[in-house]
Structures are given as structure tokens and as C-alpha cells.
Design a protein around this motif. Sequence first.
Motif, PDB file in Angstrom:
ATOM      1  N   UNK A 129      39.543  -3.557 -75.183  1.00  0.00           N
ATOM      2  CA  UNK A 129      40.051  -3.334 -76.544  1.00  0.00           C
ATOM      3  C   UNK A 129      40.554  -1.904 -76.717  1.00  0.00           C
ATOM      4  N   UNK A 130      39.775  -0.922 -76.228  1.00  0.00           N
ATOM      5  CA  UNK A 130      40.177   0.473 -76.453  1.00  0.00           C
ATOM      6  C   UNK A 130      41.360   0.875 -75.569  1.00  0.00           C
ATOM      7  N   UNK A 131      41.603   0.135 -74.486  1.00  0.00           N
ATOM      8  CA  UNK A 131      42.781   0.429 -73.665  1.00  0.00           C
ATOM      9  C   UNK A 131      44.068   0.232 -74.462  1.00  0.00           C
ATOM     10  N   UNK A 132      44.045  -0.722 -75.383  1.00  0.00           N
ATOM     11  CA  UNK A 132      45.211  -0.955 -76.242  1.00  0.00           C
ATOM     12  C   UNK A 132      45.483   0.281 -77.098  1.00  0.00           C
ATOM     13  N   UNK A 133      44.411   0.892 -77.613  1.00  0.00           N
ATOM     14  CA  UNK A 133      44.575   2.112 -78.400  1.00  0.00           C
ATOM     15  C   UNK A 133      45.155   3.249 -77.576  1.00  0.00           C
ATOM     16  N   UNK A 134      44.727   3.354 -76.321  1.00  0.00           N
ATOM     17  CA  UNK A 134      45.273   4.386 -75.447  1.00  0.00           C
ATOM     18  C   UNK A 134      46.753   4.209 -75.198  1.00  0.00           C
ATOM     19  N   UNK A 135      47.179   2.964 -75.049  1.00  0.00           N
ATOM     20  CA  UNK A 135      48.601   2.686 -74.827  1.00  0.00           C
ATOM     21  C   UNK A 135      49.429   3.094 -76.037  1.00  0.00           C
ATOM     22  N   UNK A 146      51.906   5.233 -69.225  1.00  0.00           N
ATOM     23  CA  UNK A 146      51.827   3.995 -70.010  1.00  0.00           C
ATOM     24  C   UNK A 146      51.554   2.796 -69.115  1.00  0.00           C
ATOM     25  N   UNK A 147      52.183   2.760 -67.946  1.00  0.00           N
ATOM     26  CA  UNK A 147      52.002   1.625 -67.037  1.00  0.00           C
ATOM     27  C   UNK A 147      50.583   1.575 -66.490  1.00  0.00           C
ATOM     28  N   UNK A 148      50.018   2.728 -66.174  1.00  0.00           N
ATOM     29  CA  UNK A 148      48.676   2.742 -65.579  1.00  0.00           C
ATOM     30  C   UNK A 148      47.621   2.254 -66.555  1.00  0.00           C
ATOM     31  N   UNK A 149      47.705   2.673 -67.810  1.00  0.00           N
ATOM     32  CA  UNK A 149      46.684   2.257 -68.776  1.00  0.00           C
ATOM     33  C   UNK A 149      46.839   0.773 -69.139  1.00  0.00           C
ATOM     34  N   UNK A 150      48.054   0.252 -69.079  1.00  0.00           N
ATOM     35  CA  UNK A 150      48.266  -1.183 -69.338  1.00  0.00           C
ATOM     36  C   UNK A 150      47.596  -2.037 -68.260  1.00  0.00           C
ATOM     37  N   UNK A 151      47.781  -1.637 -66.994  1.00  0.00           N
ATOM     38  CA  UNK A 151      47.168  -2.390 -65.899  1.00  0.00           C
ATOM     39  C   UNK A 151      45.649  -2.340 -65.984  1.00  0.00           C
ATOM     40  N   UNK A 152      45.091  -1.178 -66.344  1.00  0.00           N
ATOM     41  CA  UNK A 152      43.644  -1.062 -66.452  1.00  0.00           C
ATOM     42  C   UNK A 152      43.098  -1.979 -67.549  1.00  0.00           C
ATOM     43  N   UNK A 153      43.770  -2.043 -68.678  1.00  0.00           N
ATOM     44  CA  UNK A 153      43.310  -2.894 -69.769  1.00  0.00           C
ATOM     45  C   UNK A 153      43.292  -4.361 -69.382  1.00  0.00           C
ATOM     46  N   UNK A 198      43.073  -5.666 -66.289  1.00  0.00           N
ATOM     47  CA  UNK A 198      42.051  -5.913 -65.271  1.00  0.00           C
ATOM     48  C   UNK A 198      40.654  -5.926 -65.885  1.00  0.00           C
ATOM     49  N   UNK A 199      40.401  -5.033 -66.840  1.00  0.00           N
ATOM     50  CA  UNK A 199      39.084  -4.965 -67.472  1.00  0.00           C
ATOM     51  C   UNK A 199      38.818  -6.189 -68.332  1.00  0.00           C
ATOM     52  N   UNK A 200      39.835  -6.687 -69.008  1.00  0.00           N
ATOM     53  CA  UNK A 200      39.673  -7.913 -69.790  1.00  0.00           C
ATOM     54  C   UNK A 200      39.329  -9.092 -68.872  1.00  0.00           C
ATOM     55  N   UNK A 201      39.968  -9.140 -67.724  1.00  0.00           N
ATOM     56  CA  UNK A 201      39.668 -10.213 -66.773  1.00  0.00           C
ATOM     57  C   UNK A 201      38.222 -10.130 -66.287  1.00  0.00           C
ATOM     58  N   UNK A 202      37.732  -8.920 -66.050  1.00  0.00           N
ATOM     59  CA  UNK A 202      36.335  -8.756 -65.652  1.00  0.00           C
ATOM     60  C   UNK A 202      35.384  -9.250 -66.744  1.00  0.00           C
ATOM     61  N   UNK A 203      35.751  -9.003 -67.995  1.00  0.00           N
ATOM     62  CA  UNK A 203      34.881  -9.372 -69.110  1.00  0.00           C
ATOM     63  C   UNK A 203      34.669 -10.878 -69.207  1.00  0.00           C
ATOM     64  N   UNK A 204      35.656 -11.653 -68.817  1.00  0.00           N
ATOM     65  CA  UNK A 204      35.566 -13.111 -68.975  1.00  0.00           C
ATOM     66  C   UNK A 204      35.377 -13.820 -67.637  1.00  0.00           C
ATOM     67  N   UNK A 205      35.101 -13.089 -66.573  1.00  0.00           N
ATOM     68  CA  UNK A 205      35.027 -13.665 -65.239  1.00  0.00           C
ATOM     69  C   UNK A 205      33.797 -14.560 -65.085  1.00  0.00           C
ATOM     70  N   UNK A 206      33.972 -15.784 -64.585  1.00  0.00           N
ATOM     71  CA  UNK A 206      32.810 -16.641 -64.282  1.00  0.00           C
ATOM     72  C   UNK A 206      31.996 -16.041 -63.135  1.00  0.00           C
ATOM     73  N   UNK A 207      30.701 -16.322 -63.106  1.00  0.00           N
ATOM     74  CA  UNK A 207      29.832 -15.821 -62.047  1.00  0.00           C
ATOM     75  C   UNK A 207      29.771 -16.810 -60.887  1.00  0.00           C
ATOM     76  N   UNK A 208      29.018 -16.453 -59.862  1.00  0.00           N
ATOM     77  CA  UNK A 208      28.867 -17.329 -58.688  1.00  0.00           C
ATOM     78  C   UNK A 208      28.260 -18.669 -59.078  1.00  0.00           C
ATOM     79  N   UNK A 209      27.338 -18.659 -60.036  1.00  0.00           N
ATOM     80  CA  UNK A 209      26.700 -19.907 -60.454  1.00  0.00           C
ATOM     81  C   UNK A 209      27.704 -20.862 -61.091  1.00  0.00           C
ATOM     82  N   UNK A 210      28.778 -20.347 -61.663  1.00  0.00           N
ATOM     83  CA  UNK A 210      29.774 -21.178 -62.340  1.00  0.00           C
ATOM     84  C   UNK A 210      30.959 -21.532 -61.449  1.00  0.00           C
TER      85      UNK A 210
END
Length: 426
Positions: free
Chosen positions: A191-197, A82-89, A91-103
Motif C-alpha cells: 500500500x505505501x509503495x503506491x504513495x512513494x510512486x 519511478x520504475x523501481x518503486x513500481x516493481x517493488x510494490x 512484488x510485495x503485494x504478491x508476497x502478501x497473498x502468496x499461498x503456503x506449501x500446505x495450500x
Amino acid sequence: MAGNNRRNIAAGSIGTALEMYDFAVYGFLAPILGPLFFPSDDHLASLLSAFAVFAVGYLARPLGAALFGHIGDRYGRKISMAASISLMGIATLCLAVLPTHAQLGTTAALLLVICRIAQGLSLGGEYTGSMVFLAEHAPIARRGAMTAISQTSSIAGFLIGSGLCAFISWQLGETEMAAWGWRIPFIFGAVIAVGGLVIRRFVSEPPGVLRQDHLPVLVVFRDHWRILFRMICMLMMGGVGFYLLFVYVAAYLREFMHFTTARALEINTISLLVILLTSIPFAMLSDRVGRKPVLYGVAIATLVLGWPLWQLLHHQSFAVILSGQIGLALISAATFAVIPATISEMMPAHIRCSGASIGYNISLGLFGGTAPFVATYLVERTGDDSTPAYYMMALAVIMLLALRGMRETAGKPLAVEPIENRADPP
């Protein structure tokens, strides 16, 4: 009991698929993410930087193996999963909204590295935790086939990631994909990481496994380092071969063979489907003839066929490239189909999560995760496109040496009690 087993299999396999999807998407998108986070006049430098961050995620896996292996051996398999899939979710959400070098400038690259480290920590405990969990619930005669479900699940995650990235690329085109479309696979993964948890809330602990009182990592290195070393040597070739095939080759086809992202990922997706369909049959074969004969066959096939199959990847014909990729994919399928049962059977019960996780993730962290970077660098330095094949063949020799003297573990009871004769904790 049958219902409980079905829930346990579903929880272990679905969670692994979701985590592997989240982790692998970065590799498929590396040619796009390189210029966005590591802009350079030299496109190869940007690609190398993106692959270096890919490798960072794998270098973090041994630390995640120690962390989540400790949790699994000390506090239970369910809590660790349970802990491993929570951390993955997260981190992946943070990647999805991460600003790029230009920003955000160079800070964007630093944040990207942090997200990949978090993903690496998570996956370090997830895959091996799942395979140990399945091994401890499996009947002796079908342990290979049941633990291979973790392998097919991880391939399913890769397949979903490759297929979704290819589909989005087809729909949006290269320009829109680079502008914002790359974020969609990460959002989907979060989103699907929540389902896995949610699914993992209903798993049950394996019967009769005593929890480790001492620090499991220290016990592994102090008492079982020989097994650990053999395991690492046995696994190196499989990890390098897999990530050369499904990360490096996709980028190579795009950057040097001038395939579109969608076309390169189409080859990837078909090859992953081949592995998905053949892993369970290879695992069933290992249940019948033993783990060692299958693994010996894998190493010999790499030595004999590695170079010829790699040459097919440099052809201009889509069909010829695909045939080479499928040939290498079959070797990879046989390797990873047998590995889950083998490494679960190698370690005693009281440190099985830690031992299997550390051995597997050291091997993949130091060799598998760095393979795309190493291959890109070696080809650039030597000018020889066959260098990655030589790399795999050299590791196949090491695998053959590691298999010598290893005990056959198929068909034998999986030890539940610790090897040491110690009393139960009060």
C-alpha cells in the motif's frame, strides 16, 4: 530552488525507505516463513532454505543495478526511480497473498523465489539510484550529509519493518503470527509503495547531467573496472556486518537463545534506531575530515572490537546482548553513512548510476545477502559461534587494502561532464 531541493530530497529518501521496508520484512520473518514454505522435520533445514531465498533476492540485485542503472544513465534518474518503486510494490503485494506449501505444495516455494527475485531487481537500482540523485543535487561541503539521507532512509525502512513485525507479534502471539499475521507487513508495504510512486512524480532531474549514448554497463566494465573492483572490495565488510547483525542475529536469538520473535525484534529495533540517529553525524564528520579517515576507522574498529562485541551477543542477559548489538551497530552506522557520498564521487557522471549501482549491488549481492546463510552454515559445520565475527574481521582486512591508494573525494566538485571529451548528442 529551495522548494525543488526539498521535494527532491523527500522523493529520494521516502521512496528508499519504502522500498527497503518492503525488502527487509522478509528477512525479519524468515524464521516464520521457513516452515511455511519449506516444511522439514529439521527446523534448521527450513531456516537455511528461508535464508537461501533471502540471499536469492540479493543475488538479483546486481541485475537490477544494471537494468535500472541503464535506465537512469540513458533515460533519466526520474524514470528509473519511478520504475523501481513500481516493481517493488507489485512484488510485495504478491508476497502478501502468496499461498503456503500446505495450500500449493512446492509451487508455493517457487513463487516465493520469483517474488524475491523481483524485489531484488527493484532494490538493485533503487538505493544507489537515490544516493546518486541526492549527490548530484547536494552542495559540495554537505554532500556527505545529504547523501547519507539515503542511508538513514533505508534504515528507517528497516526500523519500520522491524518495529511493525515486533508489534504484530506482540499483539497476535506466535501461533497467530505463523498462521496469518505474517501477511500484514507485506500488505502494508504494498500500500505505501503506491504513495512513494506518487511522490516521485514531482522530482526534477539533476542539472547538467548528460545521458549516456552507449550501453552504460559495458562502459563501466570496459573503462572503469579498476574503480569497480576497488569499490566492491571496500563495501564487502559493511554489507556482511549489517546483514549478520540485523537478519542473522535476530534468527539466532530466536532459534538458539530461545528468545521470542518479539523480543529478538525489539533488540533489532533499538539497534536500528541507534544507526538512524548516528548516521548523519558520521557523514558530517566525513565532510570535515574526509571519507578515507572514517572508513579506515571503521575497518580498524572491526578488527579490534569485532570478536569481543560478538561474544556479548551470546549472553543470556538482554542488556548485555543489546550492548553488543549497539556496539556493532555504531560501526555499521559509520560505514554506511560515508559509503553513499564515496561511491557517488568515485564514478564519472555519464555512467554514475550504472557504476555505483553495479559496484554496490555486486558487493551486497554476493556477500551481504548471503551472509545469514553463510553464517548459519559455518556455525553448524564448525560448531564455533564466533565464526561470523572471524568472517567480518577477514573482510575488514580486504577493506583496508582497498582503501590504500584510493583518492580522497570529500570537498571536491562532483564532475557533471563525462571524462571523455565527446560532443553533445544532436
